[in-house]
Scaffold this motif. Structure first.
Motif, PDB file in Angstrom:
ATOM      1  N   ILE A  32       0.982  -1.094  -0.135  1.00  0.00           N
ATOM      2  CA  ILE A  32      -0.072  -0.009   0.060  1.00  0.00           C
ATOM      3  C   ILE A  32       0.952   1.279  -0.051  1.00  0.00           C
ATOM      4  N   HIS A  37      -2.993   5.425   1.756  1.00  0.00           N
ATOM      5  CA  HIS A  37      -3.396   5.202   2.969  1.00  0.00           C
ATOM      6  C   HIS A  37      -4.203   6.397   3.704  1.00  0.00           C
ATOM      7  N   ALA A  56      -8.796  -3.081   2.455  1.00  0.00           N
ATOM      8  CA  ALA A  56      -8.197  -2.564   1.456  1.00  0.00           C
ATOM      9  C   ALA A  56      -8.859  -3.319   0.343  1.00  0.00           C
ATOM     10  N   ALA A  70      -6.001   1.519   0.902  1.00  0.00           N
ATOM     11  CA  ALA A  70      -6.964   1.588   2.040  1.00  0.00           C
ATOM     12  C   ALA A  70      -7.680   2.725   2.140  1.00  0.00           C
TER      13      ALA A  70
END
Length: 86
Positions: A32, A37, A56, A70
């Motif tokens: 990620i 994020h 996610a 995410a």
């Protein structure tokens, strides 16, 4: 488990670097990127730490390791692409 684009799953952060987080996605390694994020966009959200569990979505299985996000907006896009709504 074989990951698929637009698939949603729970992942566990296993390592963190300045560019993002390595995650375990049902036994497969994923990544990620920091901008995928929520902490990148909201200072009130803590940065990922090893052991964190995240919801996610798989963005790109052709990358090694596969890229995930995410971010809720990416999850919503994946749901629309799968035809499951938001």
């Amino acid at each position: 488990m074989t990951l698929q684009n637009h698939q949603e799953l729970e992942v566990t952060v296993v390592a963190v670097a300045s560019v993002g987080a390595k995650v375990d996605a049902d036994g497969e390694t994923g990544f990620i990127d920091q901008v995928k994020h929520p902490s990148w966009w909201d200072n009130g959200i803590p940065q990922p730490q090893p052991g964190d569990r995240l919801h996610a979505v798989v963005l790109d299985i052709s990358r090694q390791p596969p890229r995930l996000s995410a971010l809720q907006r990416d999850i919503d896009i994946a749901r629309r692409l799968r035809g499951t709504g938001s």
